[in-house]
Design a protein around this motif. Structure first.
Motif, short mmCIF file in Angstrom:
data_model
loop_
_atom_site.label_atom_id
_atom_site.label_comp_id
_atom_site.label_asym_id
_atom_site.label_seq_id
_atom_site.Cartn_x
_atom_site.Cartn_y
_atom_site.Cartn_z
N ASN A 24 61.38 40.65 -54.69
CA ASN A 24 62.48 40.16 -54.59
C ASN A 24 62.38 38.62 -55.51
OD1 ASN A 24 61.29 38.56 -52.75
ND2 ASN A 24 63.16 38.38 -51.26
N PRO A 25 63.31 38.32 -55.87
CA PRO A 25 63.22 36.81 -56.69
C PRO A 25 62.48 35.69 -56.26
CG PRO A 25 65.43 37.95 -57.27
CD PRO A 25 64.87 38.58 -56.09
N GLU A 26 62.54 35.83 -54.69
CA GLU A 26 62.21 34.50 -53.86
C GLU A 26 60.86 34.67 -53.48
OE1 GLU A 26 66.49 35.11 -53.55
OE2 GLU A 26 64.88 36.37 -52.81
N GLY A 27 60.17 35.91 -53.72
CA GLY A 27 58.81 36.21 -53.50
C GLY A 27 58.59 36.43 -51.98
N THR A 28 59.52 36.70 -51.18
CA THR A 28 59.45 36.84 -49.88
C THR A 28 59.37 38.42 -49.27
OG1 THR A 28 61.67 36.56 -49.53
CG2 THR A 28 60.68 34.64 -49.32
N ALA A 29 59.73 39.34 -50.23
CA ALA A 29 60.03 40.59 -49.72
C ALA A 29 59.26 41.70 -50.80
CB ALA A 29 61.10 40.99 -49.57
N LEU A 30 58.75 42.72 -50.54
CA LEU A 30 58.29 43.86 -51.31
C LEU A 30 59.12 44.98 -51.02
CD1 LEU A 30 54.25 43.63 -51.51
CD2 LEU A 30 55.86 42.87 -53.16
#
Length: 196
Positions: A24-30
Motif C-alpha cells: 500500500n502507499p503508506e508502506g504498512t500492508a502487503l
C-alpha cells in the motif's frame, strides 16, 4: 505442513503457492495473491497479523460479491490502485478475469474478462469489460495515469487496461510464442513473467 491456510500472526500463518505481492502507499500492508489458496490476503506490517480480504477457498466460478463470500480461481497478480483505496487482481485457471476489490465496501467486481471460451481455446478478444476474452492473465502493474498493464500468458501477449473505461487492448505480442523483437504486435513473446 508446508502449505495451507491459516490467518493469524505472520510467523504462524500458512499460505499456499504465492504468486505476487503489492504494497500500500503508506508502506504498512502487503497484499498477497495466494494462488493455490484461492484467496487475496493481507499482511499488516505494523501488527504482523495476516488476514483474508477476498476468497473463501472454494474451487468454483461464481459472480461478484462481498470479498469473503466470493470464490477466486488462482489469483496470480495483484496491484494497488486509486491511492490505495482498491486492489486489482488477475485470475487464471478458467476464470480468466481481472477483478477489483474495494476496501470501503469490501465488494469484488469484475473489471474485464469472463470465463467464456472460443471453441477449445480460452479466448483472445480485446474490447470492453466482460466482452473481453483472456487466457490465463497473470502479472499486472499500474501506472500513475490509471492504466494497468498485464500478461495475458497463454495468448503470449501484453495487454493494456484503461481502468476507468474498462477498455482492454493488445500492445505487444501475437497469439503464438517466440523470441522476436519488434514494434508492438510485430514482436513475439514467450512465457512472460513479472511486470514491474
Amino acid at each position: 505442513q508446508w502449505m495451507g491456510f491459516q490467518d493469524v500472526p505472520a510467523t504462524s500463518a500458512k499460505f499456499g503457492w504465492l504468486d505476487s505481492i503489492a504494497m500500500n502507499p503508506e508502506g504498512t500492508a502487503l497484499y498477497v495473491a495466494d494462488a493455490s489458496g484461492k484467496r487475496i490476503r493481507m499482511v499488516d506490517l505494523v501488527t504482523n497479523e495476516v488476514s483474508t480480504l477476498v476468497g473463501n477457498g472454494q474451487d468454483a466460478k461464481d459472480g461478484d460479491g462481498l470479498g469473503l463470500d466470493t470464490t477466486v480461481k488462482s489469483p496470480m497478480g495483484v496491484a494497488v490502485i486509486d491511492q490505495g483505496k482498491k486492489l486489482l487482481f488477475t485470475e487464471a485457471a478458467g476464470s480468466d478475469r481481472i477483478r477489483q476489490y474495494d476496501f470501503a465496501t469490501k465488494y469484488v467486481t469484475t473489471v474485464a474478462g469472463s470465463d467464456k471460451t472460443q471453441g477449445t481455446w480460452w479466448g483472445d478478444s480485446d474490447g470492453v469489460g466482460t466482452n473481453v476474452l483472456l487466457a490465463q492473465p497473470r502479472q499486472i502493474a499500474v501506472d500513475d495515469n490509471g492504466i494497468a498493464y498485464f500478461v495475458d500468458h497463454s495468448n503470449w501477449k501484453l495487454k493494456r487496461l484503461v481502468i476507468s473505461s474498462r477498455v482492454v487492448t493488445t500492445f505487444a505480442g501475437q497469439r503464438r510464442g517466440g523470441w522476436v523483437d519488434g514494434v508492438g504486435t510485430n514482436a513475439l513473446l514467450d512465457n512472460c513473467g513479472v511486470l514491474l
